[in-house]
Design an enzyme around this catalytic site. Structure first.
Site, PDB file in Angstrom:
ATOM      1  NE  ARG A   1      -6.782   3.991   5.963  1.00 49.69           N
ATOM      2  CZ  ARG A   1      -5.911   4.709   6.661  1.00 49.69           C
ATOM      3  NH1 ARG A   1      -6.128   4.974   7.916  1.00 49.69           N
ATOM      4  NH2 ARG A   1      -4.814   5.174   6.098  1.00 49.69           N
TER       5      ARG A   1
ATOM      6  CB  CYS B   1      -4.340  10.983  11.652  1.00 51.31           C
ATOM      7  SG  CYS B   1      -2.692  10.415  12.003  1.00 51.31           S
TER       8      CYS B   1
ATOM      9  NE  ARG C   1       1.045  10.199  10.210  1.00 49.31           N
ATOM     10  CZ  ARG C   1       0.669   9.083   9.581  1.00 49.31           C
ATOM     11  NH1 ARG C   1      -0.452   8.507   9.887  1.00 49.31           N
ATOM     12  NH2 ARG C   1       1.415   8.570   8.630  1.00 49.31           N
TER      13      ARG C   1
ATOM     14  CB  ILE D   1       8.154   6.880  14.143  1.00 52.57           C
ATOM     15  CG1 ILE D   1       9.348   5.930  13.950  1.00 52.57           C
ATOM     16  CG2 ILE D   1       7.827   7.635  12.856  1.00 52.57           C
ATOM     17  CD1 ILE D   1      10.609   6.548  13.410  1.00 52.57           C
TER      18      ILE D   1
ATOM     19  CG  ASP E   1       3.544   1.503   9.404  1.00 53.39           C
ATOM     20  OD1 ASP E   1       3.203   2.345  10.244  1.00 53.39           O
ATOM     21  OD2 ASP E   1       3.588   1.755   8.176  1.00 53.39           O
TER      22      ASP E   1
ATOM     23  CE  LYS F   1      -1.706   1.489   4.076  1.00 53.86           C
ATOM     24  NZ  LYS F   1      -1.360   2.894   4.329  1.00 53.86           N
ATOM     25  CG  ASN F   2       2.619   2.654   3.530  1.00 51.38           C
ATOM     26  OD1 ASN F   2       1.419   2.917   3.401  1.00 51.38           O
ATOM     27  ND2 ASN F   2       3.201   2.539   4.716  1.00 51.38           N
TER      28      ASN F   2
ATOM     29  CG  ASP G   1       6.692  20.778   9.887  1.00 51.63           C
ATOM     30  OD1 ASP G   1       6.242  19.619   9.778  1.00 51.63           O
ATOM     31  OD2 ASP G   1       7.600  21.075  10.675  1.00 51.63           O
ATOM     32  CG  LEU G   2       9.691  18.151   8.359  1.00 50.50           C
ATOM     33  CD1 LEU G   2      10.217  16.788   8.814  1.00 50.50           C
ATOM     34  CD2 LEU G   2      10.693  19.242   8.747  1.00 50.50           C
TER      35      LEU G   2
HETATM   36  C1  UD1 Z   1       4.662   6.905   6.192  1.00 48.79           C
HETATM   37  C2  UD1 Z   1       3.805   5.672   6.073  1.00 48.79           C
HETATM   38  C3  UD1 Z   1       3.311   5.206   7.437  1.00 48.79           C
HETATM   39  C4  UD1 Z   1       4.506   5.019   8.382  1.00 48.79           C
HETATM   40  C5  UD1 Z   1       5.371   6.252   8.402  1.00 48.79           C
HETATM   41  C6  UD1 Z   1       6.654   6.079   9.202  1.00 48.79           C
HETATM   42  C7  UD1 Z   1       2.793   5.953   3.892  1.00 48.79           C
HETATM   43  C8  UD1 Z   1       1.573   6.204   3.099  1.00 48.79           C
HETATM   44  N1  UD1 Z   1       2.672   5.982   5.218  1.00 48.79           N
HETATM   45  O1  UD1 Z   1       3.845   7.938   6.731  1.00 48.79           O
HETATM   46  O2  UD1 Z   1       2.604   3.981   7.273  1.00 48.79           O
HETATM   47  O3  UD1 Z   1       4.023   4.773   9.696  1.00 48.79           O
HETATM   48  O4  UD1 Z   1       5.752   6.616   7.048  1.00 48.79           O
HETATM   49  O5  UD1 Z   1       7.393   5.005   8.708  1.00 48.79           O
HETATM   50  O6  UD1 Z   1       3.849   5.669   3.355  1.00 48.79           O
HETATM   51  N2  UD1 Z   1       6.745  14.767  10.349  1.00 48.79           N
HETATM   52  C9  UD1 Z   1       6.821  16.103  10.642  1.00 48.79           C
HETATM   53  N3  UD1 Z   1       6.675  17.002   9.616  1.00 48.79           N
HETATM   54  C10 UD1 Z   1       6.474  16.617   8.322  1.00 48.79           C
HETATM   55  C11 UD1 Z   1       6.418  15.238   8.039  1.00 48.79           C
HETATM   56  C12 UD1 Z   1       6.559  14.324   9.074  1.00 48.79           C
HETATM   57  O7  UD1 Z   1       7.006  16.495  11.807  1.00 48.79           O
HETATM   58  O8  UD1 Z   1       6.360  17.483   7.453  1.00 48.79           O
HETATM   59  C13 UD1 Z   1       6.888  13.784  11.450  1.00 48.79           C
HETATM   60  C14 UD1 Z   1       5.633  12.936  11.624  1.00 48.79           C
HETATM   61  O9  UD1 Z   1       4.691  13.587  12.460  1.00 48.79           O
HETATM   62  C15 UD1 Z   1       6.190  11.672  12.268  1.00 48.79           C
HETATM   63  C16 UD1 Z   1       7.557  11.541  11.594  1.00 48.79           C
HETATM   64  O10 UD1 Z   1       7.877  12.836  11.083  1.00 48.79           O
HETATM   65  O11 UD1 Z   1       6.360  11.867  13.643  1.00 48.79           O
HETATM   66  C17 UD1 Z   1       7.620  10.528  10.451  1.00 48.79           C
HETATM   67  O12 UD1 Z   1       6.573  10.806   9.540  1.00 48.79           O
HETATM   68  P1  UD1 Z   1       6.648  10.400   7.993  1.00 48.79           P
HETATM   69  O13 UD1 Z   1       7.854   9.547   7.764  1.00 48.79           O
HETATM   70  O14 UD1 Z   1       6.514  11.628   7.177  1.00 48.79           O
HETATM   71  O15 UD1 Z   1       5.352   9.502   7.854  1.00 48.79           O
HETATM   72  P2  UD1 Z   1       4.320   9.456   6.648  1.00 48.79           P
HETATM   73  O16 UD1 Z   1       5.026   9.685   5.357  1.00 48.79           O
HETATM   74  O17 UD1 Z   1       3.140  10.277   6.975  1.00 48.79           O
END
Ligand code: UD1
Length: 431
Positions: free
Chosen positions: A408, A126, A131, A338, A316, A22-23, A134-135
């Site tokens: 999902r 969520c 989540r 995480i 996950d 899925k991811n 910003d990055l």
């Molecule tokens: C993806 C996966 C999810 C998995 C996660 C971590 C998909 C569709 N989903 O989620 O299943 O649990 O990676 O392996 O691939 N963060 C920020 N700012 C940002 C982006 C992220 O602070 O702009 C933080 C998030 O809140 C979290 C951490 O960084 O604490 C990691 O998030 P991220 O790797 O971005 O997860 P997703 O891509 O949302």
């Protein structure tokens, strides 16, 4: 709403086919926005999140035709979608769809890169934490995007196109890396993405982009170098196997004391999970065409786990591993680094008889002799899957509500488990 009813206590024996990830599938679908050619994706899993992404992209004007399942050797090998964004009519991703699935934000980078503008609803909170994105936004700004937040939407513009730049992510972000990687393929000049996520799904996206004509170096490492191109073209690409589905069924085999072959599974994608399982006394071996997981003799031993970005232990898989710890001999410590709020499965597991104490980011799990079935519900996908695993090992009947979370991320879950001897059925709610 449907529920899943499990009568626990049966060791699983047999073969479980593992589907496409899925991811990986979600960013790959978004990659079709980078070209007016046809991107043909095969081995797509049949999941609610994939339908949500298809719905969103359809609303934007991407034409999607389903070309049927590819069946090989009698096994189910996933769906094939042909995506064509040549007729894109709307660069907006509306709130109603983005709120259902955070990964919708992956349309931002490619849409902005190809059309010079994109408007994407902020995903909001969520169940597993705030989540933020910003990055993603800071990185796009480093590539020349003008970004305004208004009325709950990200409005991004790059009238003269994005330009290459140096993007250093302060924390590893999977979605952020994917968004910027896609954007960089059409930017002017070279982009270096440092501290990039190394998850296999990011590498899968990069390989697909290369098949579409992108120039990317460092695939699979934490530094990605992308040479921007004028345009990309269509391609045929097959989605990588789902390492989280694989890990979840590995725990199912282990916790029930069974012996299961995960067909299509790849041990190289689950080394960190396999290491912990072996330390717990579970046999995990590569076999022809997959991975075999068995626990025929002896108790499960307590173990320690800390979630980390790939190649570390995946967040996950944290909830599922907690079920194994719940019935181990001795204590285990499970630390989540995480997400800040990813222990919602704990109170439900405790209701089933588990002995778990949460201290900040760590959970101390003292193994108990048995879990007992109960009506339970979960608030996210992997928490729901941990309740299924607990139900498989518990004495008595477990009823899992809110099954839509499972739908999902797990294709034909009850069928796959039932064919290995689990007593499990879906009870459909009458309309
Ligand atoms: C993806 C996966 C999810 C998995 C996660 C971590 C998909 C569709 N989903 O989620 O299943 O649990 O990676 O392996 O691939 N963060 C920020 N700012 C940002 C982006 C992220 O602070 O702009 C933080 C998030 O809140 C979290 C951490 O960084 O604490 C990691 O998030 P991220 O790797 O971005 O997860 P997703 O891509 O949302």
């Amino acid at each position: 709403m449907d529920s899943i009813v499990i009568k626990g206590g049966k060791p699983l024996h047999g073969t479980i086919p593992i589907g496409g990830a899925k991811n990986a599938a979600l960013p790959l679908m978004a990659a079709s926005l980078l070209t007016d050619g046809v991107l043909r994706l095969s081995n797509l899993p049949h999941l609610a999140d994939i339908s949500t992404m298809a719905h969103l992209m359809g609303e934007m004007g991407v034409s999607i035709s389903m070309e049927g399942d590819t069946a090989q050797g009698g096994g189910h090998m996933g769906r094939v979608f042909a995506l064509n964004a040549a007729g894109l009519k709307d660069t907006t991703a509306p709130y109603d769809l983005v709120r259902r699935m955070r990964a919708s934000v992956l349309v931002l980078g490619p849409t902005l890169a190809r059309h010079g503008h994109a408007r994407v609803s902020l995903p909001g909170g969520c169940a597993i934490g705030t989540r933020p994105v910003d990055l993603h936004l800071k990185a796009l700004q480093a590539m020349g995007a003008e970004i305004v937040l208004a009325e709950g939407y990200v409005e991004a513009r790059a009238p003269g196109g994005l330009r290459g730049g140096h993007v250093l992510f302060p924390n590893v972000t999977v979605g952020g890396t994917e968004n910027i990687l896609m954007a960089a393929t059409l930017a002017k000049g070279k982009t270096v993405i440092a501290n990039a996520a190394r998850e296999p799904e990011v590498a899968d996206l990069a390989h697909c982009l290369v098949a579409m004509g992108a120039k990317i170096e460092g695939i699979g490492t934490d530094t990605l170098k992308v040479e921007g191109m004028e345009s990309l073209h269509g391609a045929d690409y097959s989605v990588i196997v789902d390492r989280i589905e694989m890990g979840s069924y590995a725990v199912a085999a282990a916790v029930t004391g069974g012996d299961v072959v995960l067909k299509g599974g790849r041990i190289d994608l689950m080394e960190s999970v396999a290491d912990v399982m072996r330390a717990a006394g579970v046999d995990v071996v590569e076999v022809e065409g997959g991975v075999r997981v068995s626990r025929k003799n002896g108790a499960i031993k307590g173990f320690d786990v800390m979630t980390e970005p790939y190649p570390g232990f995946p967040t996950d898989m944290q909830a599922q591993m907690m079920v194994l710890a719940s019935v181990a001999d001795g204590a285990s410590m499970i630390t989540e680094t995480i997400f800040e709020n990813r222990f919602m499965h704990v109170p439900e597991l405790v209701r089933m008889g588990a002995d778990i104490n949460v201290h900040g980011r760590s959970a101390i799990v003292r193994g108990v002799k048995k879990l007992s079935g109960a009506p339970v519900m979960a608030t996210d996908l992997r928490a729901s899957s941990s309740l299924v695993l607990a139900g498989l090992v518990a004495e008595g009947t477990t009823v899992i509500n809110r099954v839509y979370h499972l739908d999902r991320g797990y294709e034909r879950l009850e069928e796959k488990l039932a064919q290995c001897g689990a007593v499990i059925e879906r009870v459909r709610e009458r309309a």
